[in-house]
Enzyme design. Structure first.
Site, PDB file in Angstrom:
ATOM      1  N   LYS A  38      27.349 -26.166   2.916  1.00  0.00           N
ATOM      2  CA  LYS A  38      27.395 -25.042   3.853  1.00  0.00           C
ATOM      3  C   LYS A  38      28.697 -25.152   4.631  1.00  0.00           C
ATOM      4  CE  LYS A  38      24.811 -22.725   7.494  1.00  0.00           C
ATOM      5  NZ  LYS A  38      23.535 -22.501   8.146  1.00  0.00           N
TER       6      LYS A  38
ATOM      7  N   THR B 258      12.470 -18.598   6.780  1.00  0.00           N
ATOM      8  CA  THR B 258      11.692 -17.390   6.558  1.00  0.00           C
ATOM      9  C   THR B 258      12.423 -16.517   5.565  1.00  0.00           C
ATOM     10  OG1 THR B 258      11.015 -17.535   8.855  1.00  0.00           O
ATOM     11  CG2 THR B 258      10.540 -15.489   7.717  1.00  0.00           C
TER      12      THR B 258
ATOM     13  N   THR C 284      18.800 -23.082   5.771  1.00  0.00           N
ATOM     14  CA  THR C 284      20.126 -23.238   5.177  1.00  0.00           C
ATOM     15  C   THR C 284      20.926 -24.415   5.730  1.00  0.00           C
ATOM     16  OG1 THR C 284      21.025 -21.689   6.791  1.00  0.00           O
ATOM     17  CG2 THR C 284      20.369 -20.797   4.645  1.00  0.00           C
ATOM     18  N   ASP C 285      20.596 -24.871   6.950  1.00  0.00           N
ATOM     19  CA  ASP C 285      21.426 -25.919   7.553  1.00  0.00           C
ATOM     20  C   ASP C 285      21.554 -27.164   6.688  1.00  0.00           C
ATOM     21  OD1 ASP C 285      21.079 -25.694  11.192  1.00  0.00           O
ATOM     22  OD2 ASP C 285      21.876 -24.326   9.684  1.00  0.00           O
TER      23      ASP C 285
END
Lengths: 642, 462
Positions: B263, B108, B184-185
């Site tokens: 990440k 989102t 983002t993962d």
């Protein structure tokens, strides 16, 4: 016929009937830190304050649109200010949770226990399942932009005089940052206090005079302190007050520094609202309504470049611009008195300061001002530029172009609001007892569930355990103390003292004289403090030992004090065996010895000899004999030394 | 007839209690329990919460849960259903501004709040985004298309292929730049695979997400969105990139090459970092500042190579001491065609695995070695063990990150079964997944607590 005919009198002359006439209503919102080791949603230590910091973080706050496509009023206001927020981080007191870079940990169980206990004392209806909510704040006081908060109970009461004050709710939430500075577009915060557990007690608007508000605040303060579960000291408890008058608006005053300041603050707020309502009447009489309100503005930089009015002259020389705003039909109204020594112009200049970030004062002048600002010919030029008629007042603001643009809008907004009545605002308490604008009052809308944490069930077992550990309510204790004829100045402090429980045991179980016990527990520590000692070093165990000796008549009241003093010095208490009352022989011997010493010294006033001798003997026999016993011997001996 | 949604989410005891009084979700009620009376609106129950409590929203805005078994009476005074209709606001069109396309895959990037019910509603259409981040209107003409909406851990070849094809279509239509909203993962996995599936694009392709949910005022979403849209509209970097925060402060974003980004922290805003090299550029609201010159430049043509091959039977194996060969055996027995090993040190595993590795080679399974340490090259000549493994068919993958090697091997095996060809594909860098050299500033991990480091941190904003 005016609805608002009543004229506010000076504070000292206002009566309860006067407050009833204006429809004065007031409620409290008290934030109180809980005495826990850790913070509420992380494992950082609570209660460590320091100005030292290891790093700084820069953030901005953006409002989130509501489903209606509108921004919440406060959010919009904060967004307009476009502040850079700097957070100072101290590694010892803050972790990545406070920085909003890590999700919350589970709620601290001790904090919840303490909150539930206090909720029980308020007779609140407790919830079965806690749901944690996010309450948005855009002033930057919390790095996430929202505070995690939850309701623990609703609808309770506390006794006050012959009635009850309603408690609307008790919440458990995290504390916010401490502000360091707020200048122009930059606000700086320290984060040490952030995340500490707070309870928020909200009362109904049940108080009818300013003094009642302060008294109820004291009742609440003493009740929570009696649990021993709250922090004390500067800043550990903060009171916010709500005030409204008939036809006015519920206004919240934040940052009330001390309870004794509350009456004057609420008085001024009531006066301010009342006077704003009268201002509205006057505007309507002049034909100015929110619909007919008109204003116009013009850049007047060129006109003012040569003014001798220093604030403007210096600013323009440094590259600022200036604008004038004409408020149609507002002649003289910027001088309308709102609070003691305060006029309506301040309402407007406050908005200019907070929203347009023109923080250097003075930030506004106007054509009806009673003080010297521009020359009259320059005022004429300014008035002409903005086409002001004799019915209009003209205000002038200056500063960076973007900020002046915002300021011009805010002036018009606030002036139009005067024709509506009292705008919804949060006000800040000022030192002289008046208040200033802080921000637009946020609606109840800016809360939504915190989905980072699951709902938490409050079990019957937990409640039963907490109920068992609750202290007797303060008012019940006080009633008992009065029954036992304790001195008036001891009743209230003892009721909230950490020794209240011990006191009860000493009197009820050991039969110790209540007055003696109370004086020792409450008055004597003050004497220790005056001597520079720390009464906090007294432990319950030490006090029990001392009072046990007193109970068994092995020491006198003087002895109790002497041993308390030893304990406060951190010295060991003598073994019980060492303590025994002075025998007649010892007393006699001591009197003789002291009398001998007295003979060798010069006493100025012979009449005082007995007194001096008494002092010498009592010091030597410290604690092991009652004064009355010694007195007879001393008086006899004193005669002999003449 | 009351439908399922009338008691949305409620089950068991709580549902029974509500049914008894006909108290549906969204009703305005007074609930009398053994503990007291509570006034508010009945809210839907979350699926993961228990079946024993009823949730109401009080007038003050707070939600509380009441034990169903303690309920004595529910009085209903009204009911107003919730409708999540978001009013449209037009994204302003400016013929002088470049056209940027935002593809949504999940996550989102912007949201709205229904304060009445407490729901967070994703905002995604251009109008909705414009309402949340009006600054975008100053940068470009924005169009949006929601391709699908999955949590990024649920991404797979189906999503990669759909995304690559959508990118191909947009480039053909002459878009000026593309932004991809993504969780983002696994953003770095997708960035890597897209770097292979979409080769030599003429325009910037920028992946973006938010570490902190976009409903919160402090979210990194808005700034990330501004940075990525600015990059897509204005920069001359025609590569697949990830655009996320530089420091955790609101200062600048970084543009990372899609094959070298990862990440690195579960929650920090500054979690994405380029590994083994420096990022391509810094981006702020005012400017894009390249940190190097060796990037592919924007072109005016509309050609691009789309190759959406993907073999699913590929696995990453994260070696650990005492790993047993049956792990590898089970991959072989389950028909896996490719294995990427994240080995220790320079690329090592223990001896007991050798027979399994041999078996894999004999079955024609492609086995590649990368390093768990993430930084540094595989170098299997230094120790005997490395040399032995190469004899067994394990191929060193230089300084390719394990996740990148995984998607590349899947992509390679999706095109051919010939081991020599697979090897050629794997070891020929297409988009920086293998670099010839590691500069000294490719590995800059400061240790906290060291005095000079702490001093440095305290003088700049992180």
């Amino acid at each position: 016929m005016s609805e608002y005919r009543f004229e506010f009198k000076p504070y000292a002359e206002m009566t309860a009937a006067d407050y009833a006439e204006v429809g004065f209503r007031s409620g409290l919102e008290i934030h109180q830190q809980l005495l826990t080791e850790k913070k509420l949603f992380c494992r950082c230590p609570a209660g460590r304050y320091s100005d030292h910091y290891d790093a700084e973080i820069l953030r901005h706050m953006r409002p989130t649109l509501s489903e209606l496509g509108e921004y919440d009023g406060t959010a919009l206001m904060e967004f307009k200010t476009k502040k850079e927020i700097i957070y100072r981080i101290n590694r010892e007191t803050v972790c990545t949770y406070e920085m909003d870079d890590t999700p919350p940990f589970m709620m601290d169980e001790t904090a919840l226990d303490f909150a539930l206990g206090i909720a029980m004392l308020y007779s609140l209806n407790l919830v079965d399942e806690l749901h944690i909510a996010r309450k948005q704040y855009l002033d930057g006081s919390i790095p996430t932009g929202f505070q995690r908060t939850t309701i623990v109970g609703v609808t309770g009461w506390v006794p006050y005089k012959d009635r009850r004050v309603s408690i609307v709710q008790l919440g458990l939430e995290e504390d916010a940052c401490r502000e360091v500075s707020d200048i122009g577009h930059r606000r700086v915060y320290l984060t040490d206090r952030l995340g500490m557990p707070l309870i928020e007690t909200v009362t109904g608007p049940d108080m009818r005079t300013p003094v009642e508000v302060a008294e109820v605040a004291q009742v609440l303060r003493r009740l929570v302190r009696s649990t021993g579960h709250v922090r004390t000291g500067m800043g550990a408890a903060r009171e916010d007050v709500n005030v409204s008058v008939r036809g006015g608006t519920r206004i919240e005053i934040k940052g009330v520094p001390r309870i004794p300041r509350i009456p004057l603050l609420t008085y001024h707020e009531a006066m301010r609202q009342w006077n704003l309502l009268r201002l509205r009447e006057e505007l309507h009489r002049r034909g100015v309504t929110p619909e007919t309100f008109r204003s116009s503005s013009e850049d007047v930089t060129k006109i003012l470049v040569k003014t001798s009015y220093e604030p403007i002259r210096d600013a323009l020389a440094a590259g600022a611009v200036a604008s004038a705003v004409a408020l149609r039909g507002f002649r003289d109204l910027l001088n309308w008195q709102t609070q003691t020594n305060t006029r309506f112009s301040r309402e407007i200049s406050d908005r200019v300061r907070v929203v347009a970030c023109l923080t250097k004062l003075p930030n506004m002048i106007h054509s009806d001002s009673l003080s010297e600002t521009l020359s009259s010919s320059r005022w004429d030029s300014v008035r002409k530029a903005v086409q002001a008629s004799s019915d209009d007042v003209v205000a002038v603001v200056w500063g960076p172009a973007e900020d002046v643009k915002t300021a011009v809008q805010e002036i018009a907004i606030r002036a139009r609001e005067a024709a509506t009545g009292v705008p919804s605002e949060t006000r800040q308490a000022l030192r002289d007892g008046t208040n200033g604008f802080e921000r637009i009052l946020p609606g109840p809308d800016r809360m939504y569930p915190d989905t980072d944490l699951p709902p938490k069930q409050v079990t019957e077992e937990r409640l039963a355990r907490i109920r068992d550990g609750l202290p007797v309510p303060v008012w019940t204790r006080e009633a008992w103390y009065r029954e036992r004829r304790l001195p008036a100045d001891v009743v209230e402090p003892l009721a909230v003292s950490p020794w209240a429980g011990l006191f009860e045991g000493l009197v009820k179980d050991w039969g110790i004289d209540p007055v003696a016990a109370a004086v020792a527990l409450i008055q004597f520590p003050k004497r220790l403090k005056r001597k520079g000692l720390d009464p906090e070093r007294l432990t319950e165990a030490a006090l029990r030992r001392i009072f046990a000796l007193y109970r068994d008549r092995r020491i006198s009241r003087e002895g109790v004090y002497a041993l308390m003093e030893r304990a406060a010095r951190g010295q060991d208490l003598p073994e019980i065996a060492e303590i025994h009352p002075a025998t007649d022989e010892e007393i006699y011997a001591q009197v003789v010895e002291s009398a001998g010493a007295l003979k060798r010294t010069k006493v100025h006033d012979p009449a005082k000899k007995a007194h001096v001798l008494m002092g010498l003997v009592m010091t030597a026999l410290r604690g092991r004999v009652e004064g009355a016993t010694v007195r007879e011997r001393v008086e006899a001996a004193a005669e002999g030394t003449c | 007839m009351a439908g399922n949604d009338d008691y949305k989410g409620y089950r068991g005891e709580a549902l029974e209690t509500l049914r008894t009084f006909g108290a549906m979700v969204w009703s305005d009620v007074d609930i009398k329990t053994s503990r007291g009376t509570y006034t508010g609106i009945i809210l839907p129950r979350s699926e993961t919460a228990d079946a024993l409590h009823i949730v109401i929203k009080l007038r003050s805005g707070y939600n509380i849960g009441l034990a169903a078994k303690s309920v004595e009476l529910i009085t209903i005074s009204g009911r107003k259903e919730a409708h999540y209709k978001i009013p449209e606001k037009e994204f302003p069109f400016d013929p002088a501004k470049p056209r940027v396309k935002l593809l949504g895959t999940g996550g989102t990037i912007a949201s709205r709040l229904d304060y009445r019910t407490g729901a967070v509603i994703p905002a995604f259409s251009p109008g909705e985004l414009y309402g949340s981040v009006p600054e975008l209107g100053d940068i470009c003409n924005l169009e949006t298309e929601k391709l699908f909406g999955v949590f990024s851990e649920n991404m797979g070849p189906e999503q990669y292929i759909a995304t690559a094809q959508a990118i191909g279509r947009e480039i053909e239509k002459g878009v000026h730049g593309i932004v991809i909203g993504h969780g983002t993962d696994t953003m770095h996995h997708t960035a890597a695979i897209l770097s292979f599936m979409v080769q030599d694009p003429p325009v910037p392709i920028v992946m973006v997400g938010s570490q902190r949910s976009s409903d919160r005022p402090s979210s990194d979403a808005a700034l990330n969105l501004m940075h990525s849209v600015k990059t897509a509209a204005e920069s001359d970097i025609a590569e697949v990139m990830v655009c996320m925060f530089g420091p955790t402060s609101d200062m600048y974003g970084l543009l990372h090459r899609g094959t070298r980004v990862r990440k690195m922290h579960s929650s920090y805003r500054s979690t994405f970092r380029t590994v083994g090299d420096i990022p391509i550029a810094m981006v702020s609201r005012e400017a894009i500042m390249p940190l190097r010159q060796d990037y592919k430049r924007r072109r005016t043509d509309r050609s691009v190579k789309i190759n959406t091959a993907f073999e699913e039977k590929v696995s990453i194996v994260y070696y650990y001491p005492n790993m047993r060969p049956d792990i590898i055996d089970s991959l072989i027995d389950n028909g896996y065609r490719g294995i990427v090993i994240a080995g220790t040190g320079l690329g090592h595993v223990n001896k007991p695995l050798y027979p399994a590795l041999k078996r894999a080679r004999d079955k024609g399974i492609a086995v590649y070695m990368t390093v768990q340490t993430l930084w540094g090259y595989v170098q299997m000549y230094v120790y005997d063990t490395g040399r032995d493994m190469m004899e067994l068919g394990v191929i060193p993958a230089a300084n390719m990150l394990p996740e990148v090697a995984y998607v590349k091997l899947a992509w390679a095996l999706g095109q051919t079964s010939d081991p020599a060809e697979v090897r050629r594909i794997m070891l020929t860098p297409i988009a920086g997944e293998i670099t010839e050299r590691e500069p000294s500033n490719g590995y800059l991990i400061f240790q906290g607590g060291i005095p000079e480091v702490e001093e440095f941190i305290s003088t700049i904003k992180k």
